[in-house]
Design a protein around this motif. Structure first.
Motif, PDB file in Angstrom:
ATOM      1  N   VAL A 130       0.870  -1.370   0.055  1.00  0.00           N
ATOM      2  CA  VAL A 130       0.097  -0.006   0.094  1.00  0.00           C
ATOM      3  C   VAL A 130       0.848   1.272  -0.123  1.00  0.00           C
ATOM      4  N   GLU A 131       0.579   1.849  -1.066  1.00  0.00           N
ATOM      5  CA  GLU A 131       1.590   3.220  -1.264  1.00  0.00           C
ATOM      6  C   GLU A 131       0.925   4.475  -0.449  1.00  0.00           C
ATOM      7  N   SER A 132       1.451   5.562  -0.294  1.00  0.00           N
ATOM      8  CA  SER A 132       1.201   6.754   0.326  1.00  0.00           C
ATOM      9  C   SER A 132       2.025   7.699   0.047  1.00  0.00           C
ATOM     10  N   GLY A 133       1.453   9.022   0.105  1.00  0.00           N
ATOM     11  CA  GLY A 133       2.517  10.276   0.112  1.00  0.00           C
ATOM     12  C   GLY A 133       2.681  10.895  -1.065  1.00  0.00           C
ATOM     13  N   GLY A 134       2.112  10.586  -2.191  1.00  0.00           N
ATOM     14  CA  GLY A 134       1.968  11.259  -3.379  1.00  0.00           C
ATOM     15  C   GLY A 134       1.197  12.738  -3.248  1.00  0.00           C
ATOM     16  N   GLY A 135       1.288  13.376  -4.333  1.00  0.00           N
ATOM     17  CA  GLY A 135       0.762  14.658  -4.194  1.00  0.00           C
ATOM     18  C   GLY A 135       1.241  15.525  -5.385  1.00  0.00           C
ATOM     19  N   LEU A 136       0.814  17.010  -5.298  1.00  0.00           N
ATOM     20  CA  LEU A 136       1.259  17.972  -5.905  1.00  0.00           C
ATOM     21  C   LEU A 136       2.257  18.817  -5.361  1.00  0.00           C
ATOM     22  N   VAL A 137       3.307  19.149  -6.128  1.00  0.00           N
ATOM     23  CA  VAL A 137       4.166  19.981  -5.525  1.00  0.00           C
ATOM     24  C   VAL A 137       5.119  20.661  -6.798  1.00  0.00           C
ATOM     25  N   ASP A 167       9.119  14.150 -13.477  1.00  0.00           N
ATOM     26  CA  ASP A 167       9.070  13.175 -12.587  1.00  0.00           C
ATOM     27  C   ASP A 167       7.395  12.747 -12.404  1.00  0.00           C
ATOM     28  N   THR A 168       6.630  13.765 -12.988  1.00  0.00           N
ATOM     29  CA  THR A 168       5.144  13.620 -12.797  1.00  0.00           C
ATOM     30  C   THR A 168       4.774  12.062 -13.630  1.00  0.00           C
ATOM     31  N   ALA A 169       4.141  11.502 -12.578  1.00  0.00           N
ATOM     32  CA  ALA A 169       3.823   9.903 -13.201  1.00  0.00           C
ATOM     33  C   ALA A 169       3.081   9.168 -11.902  1.00  0.00           C
ATOM     34  N   VAL A 170       2.380   8.083 -12.186  1.00  0.00           N
ATOM     35  CA  VAL A 170       2.018   7.345 -11.039  1.00  0.00           C
ATOM     36  C   VAL A 170       3.148   6.582 -10.444  1.00  0.00           C
ATOM     37  N   TYR A 171       3.163   6.360  -9.301  1.00  0.00           N
ATOM     38  CA  TYR A 171       4.492   5.589  -8.602  1.00  0.00           C
ATOM     39  C   TYR A 171       4.029   4.565  -7.873  1.00  0.00           C
ATOM     40  N   GLY A 224      -0.520   2.349  -6.601  1.00  0.00           N
ATOM     41  CA  GLY A 224       0.077   3.449  -7.042  1.00  0.00           C
ATOM     42  C   GLY A 224      -0.432   4.760  -6.637  1.00  0.00           C
ATOM     43  N   THR A 225       0.359   5.611  -6.443  1.00  0.00           N
ATOM     44  CA  THR A 225       0.250   6.986  -5.875  1.00  0.00           C
ATOM     45  C   THR A 225       0.580   8.066  -6.949  1.00  0.00           C
ATOM     46  N   GLN A 226      -0.475   9.092  -7.237  1.00  0.00           N
ATOM     47  CA  GLN A 226       0.194   9.961  -8.329  1.00  0.00           C
ATOM     48  C   GLN A 226       1.022  11.027  -7.702  1.00  0.00           C
TER      49      GLN A 226
END
Length: 127
Positions: A5-12, A90-94, A120-122
């Motif tokens: 389970v991934e977490s921590g993505g976002g807009l930067v 670097d924009t992607a789903v990780y 995945g996390t965006q």
């Protein structure tokens, strides 16, 4: 069976930082090699970084070297990806992934070598 389970993505903004987390569970999770991949729209999923639960070695794609750091917390069964100096590309789903690694010289770095994947996390980096 391994669950990720991934977490921590976002807009930067470009130049900023983010830290992704991957919580792993399953009876044999410690026997797997771990990796982060990413997939941008219209592109293939690509290896970003890898680490095992037992070795201090880490592995990076050229695009990640010097900017990203992969690490783990064995007590929490969690793998992290610290990303700095982020760029719009670097924009992607990780995705976090777990797969078999024999310990050979070449660390597994292709999609087909990994058996388990997170949802995945965006990550979106604005210019």
């Amino acid at each position: 069976q391994v669950q990720l389970v991934e977490s921590g993505g976002g807009l930067v903004q470009a130049g900023g930082s983010l830290r992704l987390s991957c919580a792993a569970s399953g009876r044999t999770v410690s026997s797997y090699a771990m990796a982060w991949f990413r997939q941008a729209p219209g592109k293939e999923r690509e290896f970003v970084a890898g680490i095992t639960w037992t070795s201090s070695k880490t592995y990076y794609a050229g695009s990640a070297k010097g900017r990203f750091t992969i690490s783990r917390d064995n007590a929490k069964n969690t793998v992290y990806l610290q990303m700095s100096s982020l760029k719009p590309e670097d924009t992607a789903v990780y995705y976090c992934a777990a797969g078999y690694y024999s310990g050979s010289f070449r660390y597994p770095s292709t999609r087909s070598e990994y058996d388990y994947w997170g949802q995945g996390t965006q990550v979106t980096v604005s210019s």
